[in-house]
Scaffold this active site. Structure first.
Site, PDB file in Angstrom:
ATOM      1  N   ARG A 103     -14.562  18.859  -6.244  1.00  8.23           N
ATOM      2  CA  ARG A 103     -13.868  17.607  -5.901  1.00  8.23           C
ATOM      3  C   ARG A 103     -13.441  17.623  -4.440  1.00  8.23           C
ATOM      4  O   ARG A 103     -13.511  16.607  -3.752  1.00  8.23           O
ATOM      5  CB  ARG A 103     -12.666  17.395  -6.830  1.00  8.23           C
ATOM      6  N   LYS A 217      -9.235  12.714  -3.255  1.00  8.81           N
ATOM      7  CA  LYS A 217      -7.846  13.149  -3.157  1.00  8.81           C
ATOM      8  C   LYS A 217      -7.428  13.202  -1.684  1.00  8.81           C
ATOM      9  O   LYS A 217      -7.139  14.260  -1.119  1.00  8.81           O
ATOM     10  CB  LYS A 217      -7.685  14.508  -3.849  1.00  8.81           C
ATOM     11  N   GLU A 253      -4.792   3.874 -13.292  1.00  7.96           N
ATOM     12  CA  GLU A 253      -4.158   5.180 -13.510  1.00  7.96           C
ATOM     13  C   GLU A 253      -2.708   5.093 -13.072  1.00  7.96           C
ATOM     14  O   GLU A 253      -2.294   4.103 -12.463  1.00  7.96           O
ATOM     15  CB  GLU A 253      -4.900   6.287 -12.739  1.00  7.96           C
TER      16      GLU A 253
HETATM   17  C1  LIG Z   1      -4.108   9.844  -8.430  1.00  5.22           C
HETATM   18  C2  LIG Z   1      -4.353  10.938  -9.406  1.00  5.22           C
HETATM   19  N1  LIG Z   1      -5.010  10.645 -10.538  1.00  5.22           N
HETATM   20  C3  LIG Z   1      -5.271  11.601 -11.457  1.00  5.22           C
HETATM   21  C4  LIG Z   1      -4.872  12.911 -11.266  1.00  5.22           C
HETATM   22  C5  LIG Z   1      -5.196  13.951 -12.287  1.00  5.22           C
HETATM   23  O1  LIG Z   1      -6.126  14.867 -11.758  1.00  5.22           O
HETATM   24  P1  LIG Z   1      -6.183  16.357 -12.311  1.00  5.22           P
HETATM   25  O2  LIG Z   1      -6.348  16.239 -13.788  1.00  5.22           O
HETATM   26  O3  LIG Z   1      -7.368  16.957 -11.660  1.00  5.22           O
HETATM   27  O4  LIG Z   1      -4.916  17.012 -11.925  1.00  5.22           O
HETATM   28  C6  LIG Z   1      -4.141  13.241 -10.106  1.00  5.22           C
HETATM   29  C7  LIG Z   1      -3.669  14.608  -9.890  1.00  5.22           C
HETATM   30  O5  LIG Z   1      -4.217  15.330  -9.127  1.00  5.22           O
HETATM   31  C8  LIG Z   1      -3.898  12.230  -9.146  1.00  5.22           C
HETATM   32  O6  LIG Z   1      -3.249  12.514  -8.020  1.00  5.22           O
END
Ligand SMILES: Cc1ncc(COP(=O)(O)O)c(C=O)c1O
Length: 370
Positions: A103, A217, A253
């Site tokens: 990622r 991210k 989300e």
């Molecule tokens: C905007 C966002 N959505 C979803 C997630 C969930 O991602 P992960 O399951 O990889 O922590 C995160 C956390 O990192 C996030 O910052």
């Protein structure tokens, strides 16, 4: 639907050198979710057009950075988040670090940055966890949160990719996401503090379609949600649920986690299409839910459908899986199923069990740090 097979007394069959070592002198029962600096950080540098090669472990501390650095002026920066857990016999496990590596590479490509290779990323994570191993909490007391950052640190004035980059990893031991509401059942940390979300219908998190940056991210994705969260928290909510910016009809989300709705024997989660971060917990939860006999569909989920659901939950590295007690949309509040019978509780028990060595890792998701 068979319950997860919990290994007797949570004893893993792992052999490791980290068992029985000294721990940092802090009160592990008091750990929350705020930064506790550890001894070391990992730093690796690279110039534009080059490849990352040799990193080093340095004492944790402040960085010296040029005022004209790309990260400070144009937000050329991305990050990751993952955790290391102690098993009951003192070994240290990472959970799917290769997924974070991939990622980070996708995020870096989108922002014109060089990125460490998968092996470099995973090796650097292992090195920094080992260097800070006395900060990995004892089994059942929390985890070591690991924060890899990739930043344009070279100086420039015009709008362009920075000339130099820094890959850095720091760590902090953390307790439970909702510490006050936790209790221990069979050595697995069960979170009972369900969330109350507010649907945000004026501010949006990401541009609809695949052209935006909602799917990576990037550091620039986070401060813009502060207004909505601050307002929601001031009104007694735990977090905000964002809608698609094109129609405002579909859920996307929360501020830092993915969402799932449950209706009968099926679970639905918004499809990952460029506006939502592809969460590693969500991806893992989908597999676990299917193994438990649930149907999981990744597709658009309307506000209407969400308000008619039986249950909702969030997934993310920090909270793993957390049930959602209520969602408020304009003046309508919908309450959802929570508690030990909820699907989210079963999923959480299995996933936390795998992360901590209490449930057999049939999918080879965990990586031993030794
Ligand atoms: C905007 C966002 N959505 C979803 C997630 C969930 O991602 P992960 O399951 O990889 O922590 C995160 C956390 O990192 C996030 O910052």
């Amino acid at each position: 639907m068979s319950p997860p097979s919990i290994l007797g007394n949570c004893k893993t069959v792992l052999k490791c050198n980290t068992a029985g070592e000294n721990y940092a002198d802090i009160n592990w029962d008091e750990l929350g979710f705020s930064l506790v600096p550890t001894d070391y950080m990992y730093v690796m540098k690279c110039a534009k057009g080059d490849k990352f090669s040799q990193g080093s472990i340095l004492p944790y501390g402040n960085l010296e950075i040029n005022p004209s650095a790309g990260i400070l002026n144009y937000g050329q920066g991305i990050f990751e988040g993952l955790k290391a857990h102690r098993t009951e016999d003192g070994c240290i496990l990472l959970f799917r670090p290769d997924e974070n590596a991939q990622r980070m590479k996708r995020s870096a490509d989108r922002l014109c940055m060089p990125s460490p290779s998968n092996d470099q990323f995973v090796n650097a994570v292992k090195q920094i966890v080992l260097a800070n191993k006395r900060w990995v909490p004892p089994s059942g007391k929390g985890s070591l949160y690991i924060r890899p950052l990739l930043m344009g640190t070279g100086a420039l004035l015009g709008l362009a990719p920075a000339p130099d980059y820094t890959f850095l990893i720091y760590c902090s031991p953390i307790g439970s996401y909702h510490k006050d509401k936790k209790r221990l059942i069979s050595s697995l940390l069960i979170i009972t503090g369900a969330l109350n979300l507010k649907v945000e219908d004026k501010l949006y998190k990401a541009i609809s379609g695949s052209g935006g940056t909602g799917g990576i991210k990037s550091v620039t994705n986070y401060a813009p949600v502060y207004t909505a969260i601050t307002d929601a928290k001031a009104n007694g909510f735990s977090d905000v649920l964002f809608l698609d910016s094109a129609t405002g009809k579909y859920i996307e989300e929360a501020s830092a986690c993915n969402v799932f709705v449950v209706k009968g024997n099926a679970s639905f989660t918004p499809a990952i299409d460029g506006t939502i971060l592809p969460g590693i917990m969500g991806k893992s939860i989908i597999e676990i839910a299917i193994d438990l006999g649930y149907r999981v569909l990744e597709r658009a989920v309307s506000v209407e459908e969400m308000l008619g659901a039986d249950e909702m939950f969030c997934t993310g590295t920090a909270m793993v899986v957390n049930s959602i007690a209520s969602v408020t949309y304009k003046k309508t509040r919908m309450d959802y199923k929570t508690g030990p019978e909820a699907l989210s509780a079963k999923l959480r028990t299995t996933l936390v069990g795998i992360q901590t060595g209490c449930v057999e890792d049939k999918k080879s998701w965990t990586v031993l740090v030794d």
